[in-house]
Motif scaffolding. Structure first.
Motif, PDB file in Angstrom:
ATOM      1  N   THR A   1       0.848  -1.197   0.000  1.00  0.00           N
ATOM      2  CA  THR A   1       0.000   0.000   0.000  1.00  0.00           C
ATOM      3  C   THR A   1       0.883   1.247   0.000  1.00  0.00           C
ATOM      4  O   THR A   1       2.089   1.170   0.264  1.00  0.00           O
ATOM      5  CB  THR A   1      -0.930   0.035   1.231  1.00  0.00           C
ATOM      6  OG1 THR A   1      -0.141   0.244   2.402  1.00  0.00           O
ATOM      7  CG2 THR A   1      -1.733  -1.257   1.346  1.00  0.00           C
ATOM      8  N   SER A  51       0.990   3.419   2.145  1.00  0.00           N
ATOM      9  CA  SER A  51       1.487   3.660   3.505  1.00  0.00           C
ATOM     10  C   SER A  51       2.562   2.647   3.910  1.00  0.00           C
ATOM     11  O   SER A  51       3.102   2.715   5.010  1.00  0.00           O
ATOM     12  CB  SER A  51       0.335   3.622   4.514  1.00  0.00           C
ATOM     13  OG  SER A  51      -0.208   2.318   4.569  1.00  0.00           O
ATOM     14  N   ALA A 111       2.160  -0.769   4.092  1.00  0.00           N
ATOM     15  CA  ALA A 111       1.636  -2.055   4.568  1.00  0.00           C
ATOM     16  C   ALA A 111       1.727  -3.089   3.451  1.00  0.00           C
ATOM     17  O   ALA A 111       1.647  -2.751   2.269  1.00  0.00           O
ATOM     18  CB  ALA A 111       0.195  -1.905   5.036  1.00  0.00           C
ATOM     19  N   TRP A 159       0.034  -6.597   1.967  1.00  0.00           N
ATOM     20  CA  TRP A 159      -1.131  -7.475   2.004  1.00  0.00           C
ATOM     21  C   TRP A 159      -0.901  -8.634   1.046  1.00  0.00           C
ATOM     22  O   TRP A 159      -0.299  -8.477  -0.008  1.00  0.00           O
ATOM     23  CB  TRP A 159      -2.389  -6.735   1.571  1.00  0.00           C
ATOM     24  CG  TRP A 159      -2.829  -5.654   2.493  1.00  0.00           C
ATOM     25  CD1 TRP A 159      -2.321  -5.351   3.722  1.00  0.00           C
ATOM     26  CD2 TRP A 159      -3.868  -4.717   2.259  1.00  0.00           C
ATOM     27  NE1 TRP A 159      -2.996  -4.290   4.258  1.00  0.00           N
ATOM     28  CE2 TRP A 159      -3.946  -3.881   3.385  1.00  0.00           C
ATOM     29  CE3 TRP A 159      -4.742  -4.500   1.212  1.00  0.00           C
ATOM     30  CZ2 TRP A 159      -4.859  -2.854   3.494  1.00  0.00           C
ATOM     31  CZ3 TRP A 159      -5.662  -3.468   1.318  1.00  0.00           C
ATOM     32  CH2 TRP A 159      -5.720  -2.662   2.448  1.00  0.00           C
ATOM     33  N   ARG A 175       6.779  -7.379  12.422  1.00  0.00           N
ATOM     34  CA  ARG A 175       7.670  -6.235  12.592  1.00  0.00           C
ATOM     35  C   ARG A 175       8.538  -6.467  13.805  1.00  0.00           C
ATOM     36  O   ARG A 175       8.084  -6.982  14.811  1.00  0.00           O
ATOM     37  CB  ARG A 175       6.857  -4.955  12.774  1.00  0.00           C
ATOM     38  CG  ARG A 175       6.157  -4.533  11.522  1.00  0.00           C
ATOM     39  CD  ARG A 175       5.476  -3.228  11.757  1.00  0.00           C
ATOM     40  NE  ARG A 175       4.677  -2.915  10.610  1.00  0.00           N
ATOM     41  CZ  ARG A 175       4.681  -1.744  10.027  1.00  0.00           C
ATOM     42  NH1 ARG A 175       5.416  -0.783  10.489  1.00  0.00           N
ATOM     43  NH2 ARG A 175       3.935  -1.529   8.980  1.00  0.00           N
TER      44      ARG A 175
END
Length: 134
Positions: free
Chosen positions: A113, A115, A117, A119, A133
């Protein structure tokens, strides 16, 4: 450029996608046409495409606004849509946030994404793995 098992996609500087090879499972998004040895237009909507990726028998394209088009084999839900089997023409993937890039595997797909992230969907672990993380 991105190459699947029997198809290739190429993205030009105008944000248009061309493809050649197999479209039997809808890999090129042209309705399951016979294989072609020359580039044909891949109809991933009207917005400019910024990123492409292929899996073994599926294809994905990311638009300038971060939307994701998918087409091809969905036998293992690698397209991220409910329809099992073949998706012969591109459909928009329903994601709640913008995507910057995608990556296709044999029976899975991953998106990053805007941002940051990550998926994944399709054939479940161990292919997709578990991300942590630290």
């Amino acid at each position: 450029m991105s190459a699947g098992r029997g198809h290739v996609l190429a993205l030009n500087s105008a944000g248009q996608v061309r493809g050649w090879g197999s479209d039997v499972d809808g890999e090129l998004g042209n309705g399951g046409l016979p294989p072609t040895g020359y580039p044909v237009h891949c109809p991933f909507g009207t917005e400019a495409i910024t990123s492409i990726s292929t899996g073994t028998r599926h294809s994905m394209a990311v638009t300038a606004s971060g939307r994701v088009w998918v087409t091809g084999s969905n036998a293992n839900r690698q397209l991220g849509v409910e329809n099992a089997g073949k998706v012969l023409t591109p459909v928009l993937l329903a994601l709640p946030t913008a995507v910057s890039e995608v990556c296709g595997d044999d029976n899975a797909s991953i998106a990053v994404t805007t941002s940051g992230a990550i998926w994944g969907w399709g054939e479940a672990p161990p292919r997709l793995g578990i991300l942590r993380r630290r």
